[in-house]
Design a protein around this motif. Sequence first.
Motif, PDB file in Angstrom:
ATOM      1  N   ASP A   9     -35.034   0.084  -6.506  1.00  0.00           N
ATOM      2  CA  ASP A   9     -34.957   1.322  -7.287  1.00  0.00           C
ATOM      3  C   ASP A   9     -33.756   2.175  -6.905  1.00  0.00           C
ATOM      4  O   ASP A   9     -33.243   2.949  -7.734  1.00  0.00           O
ATOM      5  N   ARG A  13     -31.209   3.430  -9.703  1.00  0.00           N
ATOM      6  CA  ARG A  13     -31.078   4.844 -10.054  1.00  0.00           C
ATOM      7  C   ARG A  13     -29.607   5.269 -10.051  1.00  0.00           C
ATOM      8  O   ARG A  13     -29.153   6.004 -10.949  1.00  0.00           O
ATOM      9  N   LYS A  16     -27.888   4.032 -13.106  1.00  0.00           N
ATOM     10  CA  LYS A  16     -28.354   4.711 -14.313  1.00  0.00           C
ATOM     11  C   LYS A  16     -27.723   6.092 -14.475  1.00  0.00           C
ATOM     12  O   LYS A  16     -27.305   6.468 -15.583  1.00  0.00           O
ATOM     13  N   HIS A  17     -27.638   6.838 -13.373  1.00  0.00           N
ATOM     14  CA  HIS A  17     -27.206   8.235 -13.471  1.00  0.00           C
ATOM     15  C   HIS A  17     -25.774   8.485 -12.974  1.00  0.00           C
ATOM     16  O   HIS A  17     -25.185   9.513 -13.323  1.00  0.00           O
TER      17      HIS A  17
END
Length: 537
Positions: A9, A13, A16-17
């Motif tokens: 994760d 993450r 993704k950001h």
Amino acid sequence: MEKPLLVTDFLDRARKHYGDREAVVATTGERYTYDELGARADGFSATLQARGIEKGDRVAVLDPNTHYHLAAAYGSMQIGAVHTPLNYRLTPDDFAYILEDAGVDAVYADHEYAARIEAVRDEVPTDIFVTNDAEAVDGDWEPFEAFIDEAGTDYDRPAMDESDDITINYTSGTTGDPKGVVRTHRTETIHAYLVTVHQDITDDDVYLWTLPMFHVNGWGHIFAVSGMGAKHVCTRGVDAEWIFDTVTEENVSYMCGAPTVLNMLKDYYESNDGVTTTGDRDVRIATAGSAPPEAVIRTVEDQFGWYLKHVYGATETGPLVTTSDARRLFADDDDSRFKVKKRQGLGYLGTDVRVVDEDGDDVPHDDATIGEVVVAGNQVMDRYWNKPDATEEAFTDRIEGYYHMGDLATVDENGMIAIQDRKKDIIISGGENISSIELEDTLFEHDAVKSVAVIPSPSEQWGETPKAFVVPDGDPSDPPVTTDELKQFCEDRLASYKIVRRFEFVPELPTTSTGKIQKYELREQEWEDEDRMVGEG
């Protein structure tokens, strides 16, 4: 609802950001965004999978703090393989033992260290050997860049559960063979969450990798820094001038450093004029284990202008379980803060840290009664790899269900612990318990003492007595201070039964790869002609 806690994760993450934001400053000069770092990890994942590496297989990584380590670690974990980082200071025989013990299925090794694997290649249970510079390595090694390009970037991420094994970190093996500390997705994830909170990690941090990535996964920073979308500045070693230059050039805001690293920085700063210690960001630094002497903390905070956080733990506990960063207990402009920061401190969130006597009862919070530190928390290891008896002993010695740290400590009225010694390092002289750490702190205050380690030395009269191995600030064969002067220095500051009366000047002290002094080597040397085992207390 319940969502499984998975280490994958963290990079997910960041991609993704923060996909187009700078993720890594490489030692080779390249700079990678999180999209680019992720693509390299995907390539590693895809080729491993194409070569038959499956969920649960072990993938070893032998590398200093480079971008290759990050890509290989995430590339392994994305397919559920167990990341097994190796200490690059070990010998070929050490590697042969660990790789066989773990049943490693693939090896990535930096070109500077691959020869130590090559020396025991026939004893290693794999035929996948990858390095970042194949031309610099003897033997049949595959180039990293070709490896990650071989199968593209598509791979099948298997179903994973938070209880699955995901890392094995081998202990230093100071007593017997190294033990593999097995950590699950859950323990790694929760530890990384705790590090993020207690170390104040944010997305605009610039983290300088002075702490080895192999050391308990860089104290969880390979997860926490990535997950927050912060920047990794990689290194191939620790050099004081380079650290200060990089802090200013890259606007570093956070790093970690063992007390020996802090000493090195202090020595360089005091020996050179006009050293710039910060860039455009305030700097905080974490140090772990035995507290650095107060003089070092004072220099770091008052001269460098950095904020020091003292943390504590063990490989088996994540590692981090306590922090001295209790700001309601001190003022930033008050010298009394140094005494607080020398303590190992308060338990991390969700972590039960106790100090218990031999019956398993909590010692009083009088800052005088000594007991052993025991810990229960979600970041504590699952087990030792293939060592059920050692696992059971570690969790059942004085009190059931707690990991036993092997450290002796006191607790003050605020519940802050202060390590007095390792069990084996406590000196019992004439029936009196003497903390070697207290003696080391005292001697370090002398201007002529650059570094020092105190151990129990055999004594016909007292059973054992303190002996100090001193690295002087000068030539050990012609030190700038005499043993009588050091003895008098102790007499002026310590109770009579604590005074160090034996000294030996040495050019250096034996240390681990993370800068911790290996007292067991000094004890073995000091007790080799005695009948009883060293370190019995």
